[in-house]
Enzyme design. Sequence first.
Site, PDB file in Angstrom:
ATOM      1  N   TYR A 148     -11.114   4.841   3.593  1.00 42.35           N
ATOM      2  CA  TYR A 148      -9.897   4.135   3.181  1.00 42.35           C
ATOM      3  C   TYR A 148      -8.843   5.131   2.685  1.00 42.35           C
ATOM      4  O   TYR A 148      -7.683   5.109   3.126  1.00 42.35           O
ATOM      5  CB  TYR A 148     -10.266   3.137   2.083  1.00 42.35           C
ATOM      6  CG  TYR A 148      -9.116   2.353   1.488  1.00 42.35           C
ATOM      7  CD1 TYR A 148      -8.473   1.356   2.214  1.00 42.35           C
ATOM      8  CD2 TYR A 148      -8.697   2.579   0.177  1.00 42.35           C
ATOM      9  CE1 TYR A 148      -7.440   0.619   1.657  1.00 42.35           C
ATOM     10  CE2 TYR A 148      -7.672   1.849  -0.397  1.00 42.35           C
ATOM     11  CZ  TYR A 148      -7.037   0.865   0.354  1.00 42.35           C
ATOM     12  OH  TYR A 148      -6.012   0.146  -0.210  1.00 42.35           O
TER      13      TYR A 148
HETATM   14  N1  LIG Z   1      -4.902  -5.675  -3.588  1.00 44.44           N
HETATM   15  C1  LIG Z   1      -4.608  -4.533  -4.183  1.00 44.44           C
HETATM   16  O1  LIG Z   1      -4.575  -4.425  -5.418  1.00 44.44           O
HETATM   17  C2  LIG Z   1      -4.281  -3.315  -3.337  1.00 44.44           C
HETATM   18  C3  LIG Z   1      -4.265  -2.051  -3.947  1.00 44.44           C
HETATM   19  C4  LIG Z   1      -3.875  -0.955  -3.196  1.00 44.44           C
HETATM   20  C5  LIG Z   1      -3.519  -1.109  -1.859  1.00 44.44           C
HETATM   21  N2  LIG Z   1      -3.584  -2.343  -1.287  1.00 44.44           N
HETATM   22  C6  LIG Z   1      -3.176  -2.472   0.110  1.00 44.44           C
HETATM   23  O2  LIG Z   1      -2.318  -3.591   0.273  1.00 44.44           O
HETATM   24  C7  LIG Z   1      -2.508  -4.174   1.573  1.00 44.44           C
HETATM   25  C8  LIG Z   1      -2.894  -5.631   1.448  1.00 44.44           C
HETATM   26  O3  LIG Z   1      -3.998  -5.750   0.624  1.00 44.44           O
HETATM   27  P1  LIG Z   1      -4.718  -7.153   0.324  1.00 44.44           P
HETATM   28  O4  LIG Z   1      -5.487  -6.928  -0.905  1.00 44.44           O
HETATM   29  O5  LIG Z   1      -3.747  -8.258   0.396  1.00 44.44           O
HETATM   30  O6  LIG Z   1      -5.718  -7.248   1.578  1.00 44.44           O
HETATM   31  P2  LIG Z   1      -6.562  -8.524   2.060  1.00 44.44           P
HETATM   32  O7  LIG Z   1      -7.772  -7.932   2.661  1.00 44.44           O
HETATM   33  O8  LIG Z   1      -6.686  -9.524   0.972  1.00 44.44           O
HETATM   34  O9  LIG Z   1      -5.616  -9.203   3.146  1.00 44.44           O
HETATM   35  C9  LIG Z   1      -5.365  -8.596   4.305  1.00 44.44           C
HETATM   36  C10 LIG Z   1      -4.883  -9.614   5.354  1.00 44.44           C
HETATM   37  O10 LIG Z   1      -4.945  -8.854   6.538  1.00 44.44           O
HETATM   38  C11 LIG Z   1      -5.688  -9.560   7.524  1.00 44.44           C
HETATM   39  N3  LIG Z   1      -6.369  -8.573   8.374  1.00 44.44           N
HETATM   40  C12 LIG Z   1      -7.422  -7.791   8.067  1.00 44.44           C
HETATM   41  N4  LIG Z   1      -7.757  -7.014   9.118  1.00 44.44           N
HETATM   42  C13 LIG Z   1      -6.891  -7.324  10.117  1.00 44.44           C
HETATM   43  C14 LIG Z   1      -6.742  -6.867  11.446  1.00 44.44           C
HETATM   44  N5  LIG Z   1      -7.539  -5.940  11.972  1.00 44.44           N
HETATM   45  N6  LIG Z   1      -5.744  -7.427  12.191  1.00 44.44           N
HETATM   46  C15 LIG Z   1      -4.941  -8.388  11.686  1.00 44.44           C
HETATM   47  N7  LIG Z   1      -5.041  -8.840  10.421  1.00 44.44           N
HETATM   48  C16 LIG Z   1      -6.017  -8.327   9.643  1.00 44.44           C
HETATM   49  C17 LIG Z   1      -6.670 -10.446   6.770  1.00 44.44           C
HETATM   50  O11 LIG Z   1      -7.062 -11.560   7.574  1.00 44.44           O
HETATM   51  C18 LIG Z   1      -5.822 -10.844   5.546  1.00 44.44           C
HETATM   52  O12 LIG Z   1      -5.059 -12.000   5.809  1.00 44.44           O
HETATM   53  C19 LIG Z   1      -3.578  -3.311   2.245  1.00 44.44           C
HETATM   54  O13 LIG Z   1      -2.959  -2.282   2.985  1.00 44.44           O
HETATM   55  C20 LIG Z   1      -4.327  -2.734   1.067  1.00 44.44           C
HETATM   56  O14 LIG Z   1      -5.016  -1.552   1.410  1.00 44.44           O
HETATM   57  C21 LIG Z   1      -3.971  -3.450  -2.000  1.00 44.44           C
END
Ligand SMILES: NC(=O)c1ccc[n+]([C@@H]2O[C@H](COP(=O)([O-])OP(=O)(O)OC[C@H]3O[C@@H](n4cnc5c(N)ncnc54)[C@H](O)[C@@H]3O)[C@@H](O)[C@H]2O)c1
Length: 245
Positions: A148
């Site tokens: 990641y």
């Molecule tokens: N949640 C946090 O606190 C946090 C912290 C740092 C970075 N991030 C980053 O923020 C972004 C969103 O995070 P999140 O927590 O909402 O993620 P999540 O996993 O909750 O949601 C991701 C969404 O992407 C979709 N998805 C996953 N793989 C896919 C694919 N191959 N093709 C199409 N759609 C796909 C899922 O169905 C979901 O709707 C990501 O890049 C994550 O790395 C999140």
Amino acid sequence: MKHQVVIVTGGAAGIGGAITAELVRRGAQVVAVDLDGEAGAGMAGAHPEQIAFLKGDISDGQIARDAVALAVERFGKLTGLVNNAHASRQKPLLDHTPEDWALSFDTGLYGTLNFMQAAHPELVKTGGAIVNFGSGAALDGQKNQASYAAAKEAIRGLSRVAANEWASDGIRVNIVCPLALTDGVANWKKAHPDQYDEVAAKVPLGRFGDPQKDVAPVVAFLLGADSQYMTGQTVMADGGGHMLR
Ligand SMILES: NC(=O)c1ccc[n+]([C@@H]2O[C@H](COP(=O)([O-])OP(=O)(O)OC[C@H]3O[C@@H](n4cnc5c(N)ncnc54)[C@H](O)[C@@H]3O)[C@@H](O)[C@H]2O)c1
């Protein structure tokens, strides 16, 4: 944001779902791309004039081209791209299999690259903006995040190169690193309230962010004219958890 047309990957749930909802609230039209067909169809059904949903895997270059074509067909243009979706597995570095590396790089780095390449011809026409997603966990090199973190830092490197190369095309490229209480994090908070309090206590603002109130507005800002003099920047939307200098 009435004249904006934005692609949001992972735009049906989590932070991406909140971004879709916030952009729509501000008047934009959104093409949401997600694997979750039910959530995506639900969002598009609630706002048929403003949301077009495309079910697909962002690691497939054809899906990126289809999303751009859908934006132009349904809404007439493309002004923004938010590369939010990224799937990965958390485990020690030595336990990572080739499949684990492929999942993170195919959806993270290559998913982002696919959409940037597919969107470029349309974004040139509109002087559009791209927002890619990094992570504080990658900046820190957190344990169990090898594939990641490596993909996230690759995305930041790619974004800076694109910011330099595409500035003369009128395209800006910035990165957001969020910290947000998505449904997944909320479940973890319920199961491990002490751990949540411990992590939240290390955040200067004392809590995880709200995806729609705290993260989506930063993305909206980076898509709009108010940030027209910003490109190649990493913007932390994490309650002060990381202070870049
Ligand atoms: N949640 C946090 O606190 C946090 C912290 C740092 C970075 N991030 C980053 O923020 C972004 C969103 O995070 P999140 O927590 O909402 O993620 P999540 O996993 O909750 O949601 C991701 C969404 O992407 C979709 N998805 C996953 N793989 C896919 C694919 N191959 N093709 C199409 N759609 C796909 C899922 O169905 C979901 O709707 C990501 O890049 C994550 O790395 C999140």
